[in-house]
Design a protein around this motif. Structure first.
Motif, PDB file in Angstrom:
ATOM      1  N   GLY A 415       0.781  -1.224   0.000  1.00  9.49           N
ATOM      2  CA  GLY A 415       0.000   0.000   0.000  1.00  9.49           C
ATOM      3  C   GLY A 415       0.811   1.271   0.000  1.00  9.49           C
ATOM      4  N   GLN A 416       2.127   1.146  -0.128  1.00 16.80           N
ATOM      5  CA  GLN A 416       3.010   2.305  -0.115  1.00 16.80           C
ATOM      6  C   GLN A 416       3.616   2.532  -1.507  1.00 16.80           C
ATOM      7  N   VAL A 417       3.820   3.788  -1.849  1.00 15.90           N
ATOM      8  CA  VAL A 417       4.434   4.167  -3.125  1.00 15.90           C
ATOM      9  C   VAL A 417       5.748   4.885  -2.810  1.00 15.90           C
ATOM     10  N   VAL A 418       6.852   4.336  -3.318  1.00 16.90           N
ATOM     11  CA  VAL A 418       8.173   4.938  -3.113  1.00 16.90           C
ATOM     12  C   VAL A 418       8.760   5.217  -4.496  1.00 16.90           C
ATOM     13  N   LEU A 419       9.017   6.486  -4.788  1.00 12.76           N
ATOM     14  CA  LEU A 419       9.470   6.865  -6.127  1.00 12.76           C
ATOM     15  C   LEU A 419      10.853   7.521  -6.062  1.00 12.76           C
ATOM     16  N   ASN A 420      11.671   7.237  -7.106  1.00  7.39           N
ATOM     17  CA  ASN A 420      12.975   7.875  -7.280  1.00  7.39           C
ATOM     18  C   ASN A 420      12.916   9.008  -8.296  1.00  7.39           C
ATOM     19  N   HIS A 421      11.759   9.171  -8.914  1.00  4.03           N
ATOM     20  CA  HIS A 421      11.652  10.100 -10.047  1.00  4.03           C
ATOM     21  C   HIS A 421      10.491  11.039  -9.794  1.00  4.03           C
ATOM     22  N   THR A 422      10.662  12.291 -10.196  1.00  6.56           N
ATOM     23  CA  THR A 422       9.603  13.290 -10.060  1.00  6.56           C
ATOM     24  C   THR A 422       8.746  13.310 -11.318  1.00  6.56           C
ATOM     25  N   PHE A 423       7.461  13.128 -11.149  1.00  7.61           N
ATOM     26  CA  PHE A 423       6.543  13.142 -12.300  1.00  7.61           C
ATOM     27  C   PHE A 423       5.774  14.459 -12.326  1.00  7.61           C
TER      28      PHE A 423
END
Length: 423
Positions: A415-423
């Motif tokens: 249920g978690q979202v971990v991103l390395n990139h900015t959208f």
């Protein structure tokens, strides 16, 4: 929250959408839609070349907690894993105290419950990983241990290996061993070859690995059971596994994702960030690894993540500890160094489905109604890792400052979202 993954290429053989480009809607950790329509979402993730697969699994990573938190703790390990695209990580038992009790297994599971990454405990085969008395493996398995290994300490005694293989058959447990004859590698610093002779360093012979692989396979044939070799590095060892598989033995193996990135001739001499165990070996060994990955002899790729503080690495080469940090760069390094050897489809399988089959973990399926255990990545994106952007507590890596091909964009898990990139 509703997250829309727009026009993503799917790599998931368990899904009917494998190799298709689709829109995927994830709501509160569950896949709610897959298709060509664009449902409303709170956030849209879209970029050229964006791909998605079942979350990746790392079968060989070190965390310093408990006892060595200055090298890595569970939070920094999970952050590094997520940045590298891993949603599940098998943690080695070589901490202080060793993971050899039900309490230690439960501690790791409970401490990681709220993290975005699932941390699986691998329990020790022998008490204090000393290679003598067996641990209570049935109790450890019931507590949640997914495999049994002495981790960074190779099993030396044939009698211990036989007993462990027999014991584990009671519940179809997996024995993982790093094959190395430690008397043959004593004081060794790099691969034994012309380069080690030229540099005046004590060599680590390929024989030290190959003789133990041959022995362990003979014992496996004698006892039965399931055996997995961690971090193979030599042509002879890979050929021995190939023959054993053809004979029907239940044997699997992995290699470090960085193993063919350098050879003993291309490492920076005396730079301790290139000091790994097993060492970077010859061109012939690297070619054998590529072939083994292509024909399926080598089942999985692992990070072999081994974080060390400055005091353990900024030393003379012969005094420095072995190992590099690689969770965040594992995919990119493999994608770069194996370009032309493995397709993206096969490469992803070595990080996702294959490790789960070995560990007998459930295979996530990209289908409506299924929990989202996903890795987002762009195999064509170029990037340069840097120590200041690393999530690990340690920065012992030879890949800082090098351009790599293949960028992990993030993970969606638990249920978690971990991103390395900015959208």
């Amino acid at each position: 929250m509703k997250i829309l993954l727009e026009a993503v290429r799917i790599y998931n053989p368990e899904s009917e959408y494998h190799l298709q480009q689709q829109n995927i809607l994830v709501e509160n950790g569950i896949i709610r839609y897959i298709g060509h329509e664009k449902p409303e979402a709170d956030r849209v993730l879209a970029m050229d070349g964006l791909c998605v697969s079942a979350g990746w699994v790392d079968m060989f990573a070190f965390t310093g907690e408990p006892g060595l938190e200055h090298k890595e703790d569970l939070e920094s390990l999970a952050a590094s894993a997520a940045a590298g695209g891993f949603t599940e990580v098998v943690c080695l038992p070589n901490v202080q105290p060793v993971v050899q009790t039900k309490g230690a297994v439960s501690y790791l599971r409970s401490r990681s419950a709220q993290l975005s990454v699932i941390l699986h405990p691998a329990a020790a085969i022998t008490v204090d990983t000393q290679g003598k008395d067996l641990t209570e493996m049935i109790d450890l398995q019931q507590a949640g241990a997914v495999a049994f290994t002495d981790g960074t300490k190779p099993l030396q005694g044939a009698d211990v290996l036989i007993k462990a293989l027999q014991y584990l058959q009671l519940f179809d447990g997996l024995l993982m061993n790093r094959p190395e004859h430690t008397r043959l590698t004593e004081y060794g610093q790099m691969h034994e070859g012309q380069a080690s002779t030229r540099l005046g360093m004590k060599g680590i012979p390929a024989l030290a690995e190959e003789v133990m692989v041959t022995r362990d396979l003979q014992l496996l044939a004698y006892t039965g059971g399931r055996l997995h070799f961690s971090l193979l590095s030599t042509a002879g060892a890979i050929e021995a596994v190939r023959k054993a598989k053809a004979e029907g033995l239940q044997v699997t193996c992995d290699v470090a994702s960085y193993q063919v990135a350098f050879t003993d001739e291309t490492i920076m001499p005396f730079d301790t960030n290139y000091k790994v165990s097993p060492p970077f070996r010859s061109n012939e060994d690297a070619d054998a690894i590529r072939l083994g990955l292509q024909d399926g002899t080598i089942d999985a790729l692992v990070s072999a993540h081994m974080p060390h503080d400055t005091e353990a690495k900024k030393l003379e080469f012969d005094l420095a500890d072995f190992g590099i940090t690689n969770l965040e760069t594992a995919f990119a390094v493999a994608n770069t160094s194996l370009a032309g050897t493995l397709s993206v489809e096969v490469l992803v399988d070595k990080f996702s489905s294959s490790p789960r089959r070995i560990l007998k973990l459930a295979l996530p399926r990209l289908a409506v109604g299924e929990p989202a255990n996903l890795t987002l990545f762009n195999p064509g994106m170029k990037w340069v890792p840097a120590p200041e952007s690393s999530r690990s507590k340690s920065v012992n890596s030879p890949f800082f400052g090098q351009e790599l091909s293949g960028k992990v964009i993030g993970i969606i898990n638990k249920g978690q979202v971990v991103l390395n990139h900015t959208f």
